[in-house]
Design an enzyme around this catalytic site. Structure first.
Site, PDB file in Angstrom:
ATOM      1  N   GLY A   1       0.827  -1.200   0.000  1.00  0.00           N
ATOM      2  CA  GLY A   1       0.000   0.000   0.000  1.00  0.00           C
ATOM      3  C   GLY A   1       0.862   1.252   0.000  1.00  0.00           C
ATOM      4  N   CYS A   2       0.266   2.362  -0.381  1.00  0.00           N
ATOM      5  CA  CYS A   2       1.048   3.604  -0.473  1.00  0.00           C
ATOM      6  C   CYS A   2       1.499   4.060   0.917  1.00  0.00           C
ATOM      7  CB  CYS A   2       0.270   4.691  -1.195  1.00  0.00           C
ATOM      8  SG  CYS A   2      -1.369   5.040  -0.516  1.00  0.00           S
ATOM      9  N   TYR A   3       0.588   4.085   1.875  1.00  0.00           N
ATOM     10  CA  TYR A   3       0.979   4.486   3.236  1.00  0.00           C
ATOM     11  C   TYR A   3       1.988   3.502   3.840  1.00  0.00           C
ATOM     12  CZ  TYR A   3      -2.742   8.075   3.683  1.00  0.00           C
ATOM     13  OH  TYR A   3      -3.540   9.189   3.558  1.00  0.00           O
TER      14      TYR A   3
END
Lengths: 346, 346, 346, 346
Positions: free
Chosen positions: A136-138
């Protein structure tokens, strides 16, 4: 020779992640985009979605309604589908087609390698893999910042605070008016206060990192990482800053923190360890348009917290860039192929 | 009657805080702006600084080079000078002129009341005061969010993480190119990693709040609050979100947190306690252009942290709005006079 | 082979144009950046200016105080100096070093080819040239939009209105606080109302285009183009839209306008002629980060004006991208080398 | 006394125009908001739409599904409905309820006074009127800039170019993803190239102005104004700049242009005539949050065009502010009541 180039498919091509995959793959020295899948955009040509492709060969490719049984000749498929929508269709993709799920359905799922390349234990699993779950980006920004400190046993994996700030492209291209310009501009919005889908990915990786690798599950009795993860929507298009606050398990200077990270990432082409200059951490613009992640470390004088900051482009290292990096490893190309352009600045 | 109106001076009028004071005072039912002081703008008329004043009486007022010995007839002076520059000149202001220092030189300094009105113990000190130190913008958002939890003994004043996000107007109007549009736009910049001038103000207030009032110093032996305060510059003009992470001293539900804050602020005209709606906290735009502060509370399921969020306009409750609120109390006007306009939205 | 690569110098490397040249040249398949010149940044290494270069070979290059007598081995120099500052130093660059002046001092100056490649008559002058004057950012967008209509004799070169909108990076990196974020955000500022330095370049090119080429001066008696050019500063970082209003010399349908432009740019790799879709013209984001120019045409039903719209990235086709395109032609590389990446979107 | 206050209704309260009306009316010294109408927001309380109203009396008002037969006690209704949706319902509003249509359905329609107050002939029609059609946002900025030049016979009402730039709030609150932040940010989009609904309003008013008043239709044979009107969407929330290019009918200096406008607007509380300072025109931020309109004039040296620039807040003078100004006149209150706050800056 053209026969050596990998035949690439991208599904979810009209989303922001899909569009960035298209940009990277179109310029990639070893890739040919031969397939584009979508839902709302099915039946349209790519040049209708992307004006820069008007008059170009690639622009004439028609977006297909995604059907895993008809991927004519695709050798590697990037799937950028909404989380929750990819399990069933991706299970039907033929085994000889490599798949990278840029969405959130296969992270730490059996049969899928977890693809945050720079974490200890990851790269060997990706090389030659058939199924890879992109991070995921986070989590990408958070874990790259935290990994050296947790793996070295300097920071406590329990009670970590991760305060993250993301540009609006992270919310996807969906038509929700709540992310309209006039609603979002000049605003900071904290969200996910009760729970956020990225937390299990972060805590699982941190828990495993205590044993020095994310490739293996932890033995019974291992204490589990806990993270207060709070994302904020910020009035910018691209970029994530994850500011992480960790309680120390032992004393360490800022220089030591920096050195520990520097050693972990010494040979990594996409991670830059930067000292706090004038007390400032890495900035999100430093990564815009690239696959880079900047990490920086500080000590807070009042509480003693170790502050670990990660900065990425959410569509780069947080999505499409990382996916291309994984694809390179899966097919045996140089890891940096197609990913070496400098960030866009200003 | 005009003779009942207070004669107001504003020095530092060309800065952002000074300009917002001008806006609020010009529309205030009980104030007359009779004096404007400045440095770079000395000798210019207000209508040259503020085009809306072209052709208006107030626009003809000429900015004076600030001289505390020549404040002809000013009854109350707002001083919006750079931190570090106000101690000497403000000491020379005649005793019959009330002073509000919007800058940072007199917070928790003897002889000056600390003017974050809603904190326990503060309002009685402000009423009728002659010298008031306005709180800092970051402390205003942080302390209003934290005060109910700390004063009630629910949250631990040690080891607090405050991750703050501010619009660029907080950096002032100075000509530093580092805050140019193309540098700041599309960027998040963490700063103050080593130390930030607002930390002592925050920790002093929190330490005192353990005893239920900020009006008195703490007895020997009181443990001191510690705060890991990390500000971030965000690409917007106005607004602050302070996201505070506190370890609980005892169990409490989100409802209890909300109720505790609701009771503390029950009669406060400028504080709104809001529940997390769809897991979201208060947004910075909710306060734009107003003197309001929004506070919200949540519990993190992974670590157990209490999350306290404060949202203000840095030029409103974080500077000029708070200053006018203090001025109203100092001179005996209704506390809300001139401050009742709704925020600007969108 | 490395020996075939062109040794590139960039002076003015810390400005926005210089930074974009660095980005493009670093990724260029035929260029090696061997020299970086500057003034304020002299003595610093490139990795101090550009964090992405930390740990990279190019990052170790030290910026030299620009001295045209010491360009050790540079074969082609990009000069991105402030307009007014390049005449004298560039005159001293040795004749065997090719020079592209990205600044404004040599446009339509004897001895320098005018480098807006796609205008009739230009490309042959650039191929193999030693001294090329890059066009201005506004003229690039304006002239590419207008050229087909003027050259075809459809539009009147007198009385043209050009209303241009530019992102703030067009104002350069100088430290003027007037372009601070809080001053520029949420604002449109018309400027150059009395005169703008780009007007002579626009009118000279349009005047020549009446005779079908910009390579030659016009014969005596030729009527001169006149242009009401009004630029506006817009709260974005990159991008220019030039909206041009031309009175028709003869009747023509929108389809004909579109076809005329389509024929002129039929083989141009960097110009896209787009029809008005839902009545909308090309958007500035379509070009972000690329060397593309989008042009579109419409007819106004009320006045009969022909509307010609040009959209570019001011740092791409308006500066660095165009410069690299010229460099490719000067040294005999494919015109598109290093310029084929798709625009950044979103 | 409360009995003297006007009972106000606002329908379309959840839109941007409706929200701004709420802000202005809530702070208005002579208005009481007693009714709020809506469609999507029907059944919700105002404090759910506007967090600042939490705990306030006004916040408890429940939004009604708009029904012109049930406006219990409303004396003056602001209707901020989508253009095309107000003709039928507003025809059913009882005659004793005054109505201001902020939408576009009744401009230059019989039975409705056209409410751009400062145009010659308008104010007397508004005083005491029962039905007023508020001007469009673009026409407000355009006509206030052009009126002095056309009415004085200096500028040619035919062949005018109006290039307008608007913030995104002008597109309304509708849920169209095309105005999502990531789509709109960093972009300029020309639109309405074929036609725009505001053109007839502009040309009708300009045509009438040739005879010195917009209160009367023109005699047969009067030449009609023609306008090439091209709007552009700009990445900001509020604000409009209309840059108008007019061919002169006779010679005039910039000073004369300025004087002519100065005379027309000499007693106008909401129009500021500003000279071009350093060649710059009025900026959109000068008006933010206010009912002000700034106009400025220049002459182009190349073509001789007269350049007339109008700057407003599209939600202020372009919608809600103008509507309140009209309401004041309709009910006999001071024209400036509730509209005197300075603009928000920065």
């Amino acid at each position: 020779m053209a026969t050596d180039r990998i035949r690439i498919g991208i599904t979810g091509v009209s989303g922001y992640g899909g569009r960035e995959l298209l940009r990277l793959c179109a310029a990639h020295p070893g890739f040919d985009v031969v397939y584009a899948g979508g839902e709302s955009s099915a039946g349209r040509r790519l040049c209708e979605l992307e004006p820069a492709l008007i008059g170009q060969n690639l622009g004439n490719l028609t977006v297909a309604a995604f059907d895993p049984d008809h991927l004519d000749g695709v050798e590697l498929l990037f799937a950028s589908l909404p989380t929750g929508a990819s399990r069933e269709p991706l299970a039907r993709v033929p085994g000889n087609v490599r798949v990278i799920d840029v969405g959130g359905d296969h992270r730490f799922v059996d049969g899928w390698a977890y693809g945050l390349t720079e974490l200890p234990g990851v790269r060997p699993m990706i090389c030659g893999a058939s199924r890879v779950a992109n991070p995921g980006c986070y989590p990408a920004a958070t874990l790259l910042a935290l990994a050296p400190i947790i793996a070295a046993g300097i920071g406590d994996p329990e009670g970590i605070v991760v305060d993250a700030k993301s540009g609006v492209s992270g919310a996807g291209r969906g038509g929700r008016s709540e992310f309209g310009f006039a609603e979002t501009n000049e605003d900071v919005m904290p969200y996910g206060l009760e729970r956020h889908s990225h937390v299990p990915e972060i805590t699982e990786a941190l828990t495993r990192l205590q044993h020095g690798t994310v490739a293996e599950t932890v033995p019974p009795g291992t204490s589990r990482a806990t993270v207060a993860f709070t994302p904020h929507l910020i009035p910018m298009t691209r970029g994530i800053i994850a500011t992480c606050y960790v309680r120390p398990l032992r004393q360490s200077s800022v220089d030591e923190l920096h050195d520990v990270a520097g050693r972990m990432y010494a040979n990594e082409p996409f991670v830059r360890v930067v000292p706090p200059i004038n007390g400032r951490g890495p900035r999100s613009t430093w990564a815009t348009g690239s696959n880079l992640c900047f990490v920086g470390y500080a000590r807070n004088h009042s509480t003693g917290h170790i502050i670990c900051i990660g900065a990425i482009d959410n569509l780069g290292k947080g999505a499409a860039g990382q996916a291309v990096q994984n694809a390179n490893l899966m097919v045996g190309l140089p890891e940096v192929a197609g990913l070496q352009a400098l960030p866009l600045a200003p």
